[in-house]
Design an enzyme around this catalytic site. Sequence first.
Site, PDB file in Angstrom:
ATOM      1  N   ASP A 475      35.525 -89.594-107.522  1.00 39.47           N
ATOM      2  CA  ASP A 475      36.458 -88.602-106.997  1.00 39.47           C
ATOM      3  C   ASP A 475      36.831 -87.566-108.055  1.00 39.47           C
ATOM      4  O   ASP A 475      36.578 -87.745-109.263  1.00 39.47           O
ATOM      5  CB  ASP A 475      37.715 -89.339-106.491  1.00 39.47           C
ATOM      6  N   ASP A 545      38.904 -85.214 -96.510  1.00 37.90           N
ATOM      7  CA  ASP A 545      40.002 -86.165 -96.375  1.00 37.90           C
ATOM      8  C   ASP A 545      40.556 -86.132 -94.957  1.00 37.90           C
ATOM      9  O   ASP A 545      41.335 -86.999 -94.570  1.00 37.90           O
ATOM     10  CB  ASP A 545      41.136 -85.828 -97.358  1.00 37.90           C
TER      11      ASP A 545
HETATM   12  C1  GLA Z   1      41.228 -88.319-102.725  1.00 44.12           C
HETATM   13  C2  GLA Z   1      40.113 -88.842-101.842  1.00 44.12           C
HETATM   14  C3  GLA Z   1      40.651 -89.869-100.892  1.00 44.12           C
HETATM   15  C4  GLA Z   1      41.254 -90.998-101.689  1.00 44.12           C
HETATM   16  C5  GLA Z   1      42.333 -90.456-102.619  1.00 44.12           C
HETATM   17  C6  GLA Z   1      42.841 -91.544-103.551  1.00 44.12           C
HETATM   18  O1  GLA Z   1      42.150 -87.581-101.990  1.00 44.12           O
HETATM   19  O2  GLA Z   1      39.489 -87.801-101.160  1.00 44.12           O
HETATM   20  O3  GLA Z   1      39.630 -90.348-100.053  1.00 44.12           O
HETATM   21  O4  GLA Z   1      40.244 -91.647-102.415  1.00 44.12           O
HETATM   22  O5  GLA Z   1      41.858 -89.399-103.400  1.00 44.12           O
HETATM   23  O6  GLA Z   1      43.792 -91.090-104.404  1.00 44.12           O
END
Ligand code: GLA
Length: 736
Positions: A475, A545
Amino acid sequence: MISFDQVNGIFHLSNNKISYLMQIEEGNTLSHLYYGAPIPSYSGIRSYPRMDRSFSPNLPGAQDRLFSLDTLPQEYPTFGTGDFRSPAIQIRNTDGSSAQSLQYSHYKIVKEKPNLEGLPQTFGEDSETLIIFLEDAISQVQVQLNYTIFSNEPVIARSVQIHNQSDQGIQLEKVSSASIDFAKEEFELLHLPGGYSRERMLEKQPVPAGTIQLTSNRGASSHHQNPFFALAHPHTTETNGEAYGFLLIYSGNHESTIEKDSFDQIRAQIGISPLNFCWSLSPGESFQSPEALITYSNAGLQELSAAFYEVLHKHIIRSTYKEQERPVLINNWEATFFDFDRERLTKILDRAKEIGVELFVLDDGWFGHRDDDRSSLGDWFEYPGKIAGGLADFSKEVHEKGLKFGIWVEPEMISQDSELFNKHPDWIIHVPGRPAAPGRDQFILDLSRKEVQDNLYQQLKKLFSSIEIDYVKWDMNRNMTDVFSQQLDANQQGEVAHRYILGLYSLLERLTTEFPTILFESCAGGGGRFDAGMLYYMPQVWTSDNTDPICRIQIQSGTSLVYPISTMGAHIADIPSHQTRRKTPIETRSDVASSGLLGLELDLAKLDSDDLNVLKMKINFYKANRVLIQFGNFIRLLSPFENNDAAWSFISHDQSECLVYYFQTLQQPEPAFKPLKLRGLDPYAIYQSDAGDITATGAELMQLGIWVNQQKHGDFYSSALKFNKIGEIDNADAND
Ligand code: GLA
């Protein structure tokens, strides 16, 4: 595939799908003649007309006024010597001047694709590369233009290398990876702008007079503007019309320029964004640009997308997983956020096993002392006590229960509240003496520094070696501000953003090589770095997301313009949606997620048995059709950007199977009945739907279509229709 007509100075790159023509003109200027459908041989008919144009300067020493760089379609235009349009390259010479004039010097054709050091790039043995060398005699700068053509793809891959052959330092202020000038043509511009949670919202507009710039200056390819655009003739549809697609194989700052000049000619460029870019090139040094792809289709957007899918799949994505069926996963993020312990995870795991999930992914919150998003980034070791018995033991349990195990990391970031920050406060990207802007309470590690890359490599290697791990979600949750590296001199600070990306690529190269059995999924707050650069290292990406299926229909459709289904992570989430508070049926959530790499992201322990049964059925269906979905031909049937409904289909390469998904956003009162016309089928094959209620030839399904809204289904409705070939009509009879 590549020929050079020495007498007329014409380069011709061609295969059975495209031709690309260039010519050496007055003053050894390299002009662009043509890119498009294949031309078996070129007679010279496109030679650019000569005319005296007022206010368009001529070449120094010219005998007449008929030739000007200001109007000539070119391959790699420069600044300050007669062309007033957007330059492909801008160089600040030692004396402060910035005029350049690049003249053709010589060329080379090579079978083996030159390696673009440290950068993601196309590969493949069925290619040839033309290297054209241009030189500015005064500044002694040599520009090397690379053009790669593959035997069977409608694409040219371009990149540029700049060599400083003088004995003085120069500064590169702009380096386009590709620049191309189209003679007067009407074009529409298609591109993929967006934002967090609404990535790649397809936009279409006529190209106006003047200049349009599509950029990201966020240190990442970004949610906000994908490093892609297309130019299509007006009225181009999914199946008709000519279109050109431009894609940068890069994950950092980028800029595309589309300029319509006063003669309605269009210049299109793509490359690293020049804003705050300044690369010092000492005598003898070289700079390599990222590579760009330019695809061509004369059969509409579907073919343009198919060309990108093919090139990405065959010539960019390297992971051993690229040909493999991807596992159905469950991720605990939207199920638990930071609030989990082993008991809660095990409950989800056990339910997941019952309904056929194959991979358990432990998301954020397992490391350092992280219970919210304010701490511990940088400390890639287990949070003692958070998971009773320890992470290694939990990964073992997951395996014993027959699932694979994966974990979330965000290695490029650092929290102020972390051991790493205490030890190395100077490792963050910031300007000393100026307070740095936090984003999500975190800062970015200076990956341009080797010791930072090494530290992350060591920490992650240790982590990946200490647990039973099959998958990693990588990420990146903020964009870059306060751009400055403490290790570089003042005159090199314009290099930081690009050096960061090179550092990231180097780290990814080491880790993905060291751990080839791990399936890596790229993520940046969802789809904030969905680009061909990341795909070189990681074969799939967390698309957004936003897990609301109604939003997802648009996000996935926009993404599909460039990126194949086998790259798109898509999860079934809870209601009301965390992003929109919308409540949608579990079937619709499942069907939208089943149109990508299927995953789940909800607390299964909270679901009732009805919902669990639907999920179990949908997962079974997905697995039975997984090869078709992940690797079949994807066809957009109804655009969610133009309608209140949407549809797409997956067709097997042998045309024996077809899966259609239809989605309706809002129910209209007394709607018009709508036949949905399929595409890509064998007209002579007889297909039957799974439910047995439709039996028809491919020709009927394509020409007459199927009714999709003959009942009032209500809001947020979806349906899945699977067709199998059960026979064929006699082709000869059909023609009688
Ligand atoms: C980002 C990712 C999510 C999750 C969060 C965790 O927003 O896109 O899927 O993993 O971080 O903090």
